[in-house]
Motif scaffolding. Structure first.
Motif, PDB file in Angstrom:
ATOM      1  N   TYR A  17     -17.305 -53.241  -5.892  1.00  0.00           N
ATOM      2  CA  TYR A  17     -18.400 -54.074  -6.387  1.00  0.00           C
ATOM      3  C   TYR A  17     -18.206 -54.567  -7.821  1.00  0.00           C
ATOM      4  O   TYR A  17     -18.965 -55.412  -8.288  1.00  0.00           O
ATOM      5  CB  TYR A  17     -19.714 -53.298  -6.317  1.00  0.00           C
ATOM      6  CG  TYR A  17     -20.035 -52.747  -4.948  1.00  0.00           C
ATOM      7  CD1 TYR A  17     -20.382 -53.597  -3.906  1.00  0.00           C
ATOM      8  CD2 TYR A  17     -19.982 -51.375  -4.701  1.00  0.00           C
ATOM      9  CE1 TYR A  17     -20.675 -53.098  -2.647  1.00  0.00           C
ATOM     10  CE2 TYR A  17     -20.281 -50.868  -3.444  1.00  0.00           C
ATOM     11  CZ  TYR A  17     -20.625 -51.734  -2.419  1.00  0.00           C
ATOM     12  OH  TYR A  17     -20.915 -51.239  -1.174  1.00  0.00           O
ATOM     13  N   ASP A 102     -24.018 -53.029  -9.603  1.00  0.00           N
ATOM     14  CA  ASP A 102     -25.226 -53.838  -9.524  1.00  0.00           C
ATOM     15  C   ASP A 102     -24.909 -55.306  -9.779  1.00  0.00           C
ATOM     16  O   ASP A 102     -23.759 -55.700  -9.949  1.00  0.00           O
ATOM     17  CB  ASP A 102     -26.261 -53.339 -10.543  1.00  0.00           C
ATOM     18  CG  ASP A 102     -26.651 -51.888 -10.292  1.00  0.00           C
ATOM     19  OD1 ASP A 102     -26.711 -51.495  -9.115  1.00  0.00           O
ATOM     20  OD2 ASP A 102     -26.880 -51.165 -11.272  1.00  0.00           O
ATOM     21  N   SER A 134     -25.839 -52.637   0.348  1.00  0.00           N
ATOM     22  CA  SER A 134     -24.450 -52.748  -0.087  1.00  0.00           C
ATOM     23  C   SER A 134     -23.945 -54.186  -0.092  1.00  0.00           C
ATOM     24  O   SER A 134     -23.041 -54.527  -0.855  1.00  0.00           O
ATOM     25  CB  SER A 134     -23.549 -51.890   0.805  1.00  0.00           C
ATOM     26  OG  SER A 134     -23.646 -52.313   2.164  1.00  0.00           O
ATOM     27  N   GLY A 136     -25.907 -56.724  -0.854  1.00  0.00           N
ATOM     28  CA  GLY A 136     -26.745 -57.503  -1.759  1.00  0.00           C
ATOM     29  C   GLY A 136     -28.001 -58.056  -1.126  1.00  0.00           C
ATOM     30  O   GLY A 136     -28.704 -58.868  -1.744  1.00  0.00           O
ATOM     31  N   ARG A 221     -28.170 -51.935  -6.512  1.00  0.00           N
ATOM     32  CA  ARG A 221     -27.539 -51.771  -5.208  1.00  0.00           C
ATOM     33  C   ARG A 221     -27.588 -50.320  -4.732  1.00  0.00           C
ATOM     34  O   ARG A 221     -27.224 -49.405  -5.470  1.00  0.00           O
ATOM     35  CB  ARG A 221     -26.089 -52.245  -5.285  1.00  0.00           C
ATOM     36  CG  ARG A 221     -25.509 -52.633  -3.926  1.00  0.00           C
ATOM     37  CD  ARG A 221     -24.021 -52.917  -4.005  1.00  0.00           C
ATOM     38  NE  ARG A 221     -23.635 -53.949  -4.937  1.00  0.00           N
ATOM     39  CZ  ARG A 221     -23.308 -55.197  -4.598  1.00  0.00           C
ATOM     40  NH1 ARG A 221     -23.363 -55.570  -3.341  1.00  0.00           N
ATOM     41  NH2 ARG A 221     -22.920 -56.061  -5.526  1.00  0.00           N
ATOM     42  N   HIS A 223     -26.159 -47.775  -1.890  1.00  0.00           N
ATOM     43  CA  HIS A 223     -25.098 -47.617  -0.897  1.00  0.00           C
ATOM     44  C   HIS A 223     -24.670 -46.160  -0.871  1.00  0.00           C
ATOM     45  O   HIS A 223     -25.151 -45.336  -1.645  1.00  0.00           O
ATOM     46  CB  HIS A 223     -23.912 -48.532  -1.214  1.00  0.00           C
ATOM     47  CG  HIS A 223     -23.367 -48.369  -2.606  1.00  0.00           C
ATOM     48  ND1 HIS A 223     -22.465 -47.386  -2.937  1.00  0.00           N
ATOM     49  CD2 HIS A 223     -23.621 -49.045  -3.761  1.00  0.00           C
ATOM     50  CE1 HIS A 223     -22.166 -47.475  -4.229  1.00  0.00           C
ATOM     51  NE2 HIS A 223     -22.861 -48.480  -4.747  1.00  0.00           N
TER      52      HIS A 223
END
Length: 243
Positions: A17, A102, A134, A136, A221, A223
């Motif tokens: 990410y 993020d 995850s 978005g 985010r 996950h």
């Protein structure tokens, strides 16, 4: 005099990410003057990815006044001490903390730095965030709702009495906060039994003023690999935090 802004970005195996997050920082309407990336012994491509992205940015924006500092550790420090290492290297008037996974709203730095300029007494500011998965995609909730921040809590914080709220439990999430560099005179070294964000928030509420913006300036985010995520507090969780 222009206010300088440092971003303290901490990473650990964040290659999945990090590219999106770094781009969201580089595309801010008010850009940072410094990015300090402190990597905590990653074993994936995190460091190479960060270096490559910053080199690309420098080539594409040769006149940009942005300092990039990359710090690597062979042995992991853990989240709290890694953030301590990052903020120690920051030299901006304001320091924004940043997680690796993020996404920032394009005006996050503009909106928060303007609040500091408007309020000379303000020591630490945090914001709400939109919870996303995850990929978005919105999860349909906000961070402050998940943390159980009540209308009474908000009134206390806005009136300058954040300490009263923070005594019960932490409502300040590191991924959303910004503070004046002078706070580090009181906060260094970080007290490791505390998480970095609650340590900074509690001290700021004692020596200065803490407030928050209700705007969702970050996509937070959620996950399977979050080091610290948003957890909706049950009664048992609230009792544990009180203890």
């Amino acid at each position: 005099m222009t206010t300088s802004i440092s971003v303290a970005l901490c990473t650990h195996n964040g290659a999945s990410y990090l590219g999106e997050q770094l781009r969201s920082i580089l595309e801010q309407t008010v850009p940072p003057t410094q990015i300090v990336l402190s990597d905590d012994a990653s074993t994936d491509d995190t460091v190479d990815l960060a270096r490559s992205l910053m080199e690309d940015f420098s080539r594409e924006h040769p006149t940009a006044r942005l300092e990039f500092i990359l710090m690597e550790k062979e042995k992991p420090l853990g989240v709290t001490k890694n953030f301590e290492q990052a903020v120690r290297a920051c030299d901006g008037d304001l320091i924004a903390l940043c997680d690796q996974d993020d996404l920032w709203r394009s005006d996050r730095l503009e909106r928060m730095s303007a609040e500091f300029e408007r309020r000379p007494d303000l020591t630490l500011l945090h914001s709400d965030a939109r919870l996303v998965d995850s990929a978005g995609n919105p999860l349909g909730g906000s961070l402050m709702e998940t943390l159980g921040v009540s209308r009474t809590d908000a009134l206390w914080i806005h009136s300058g009495d954040a300490f009263r709220v923070l005594l019960k439990r932490n409502v300040v999430t590191g991924a959303t906060l910004m503070f004046r560099k002078g706070l580090l005179n009181h906060a260094i070294p970080f007290f490791e039994p505390w998480v970095h964000d609650e340590w900074l928030a509690m001290l700021a509420s004692i020596v200065g003023v803490v407030d928050f913006l209700p705007e969702q300036l970050v996509d937070y985010r959620q996950h399977g690999q979050n080091q610290i995520g948003a957890e909706k507090l049950t009664l048992r969780g609230k009792v544990r935090k009180l203890r």
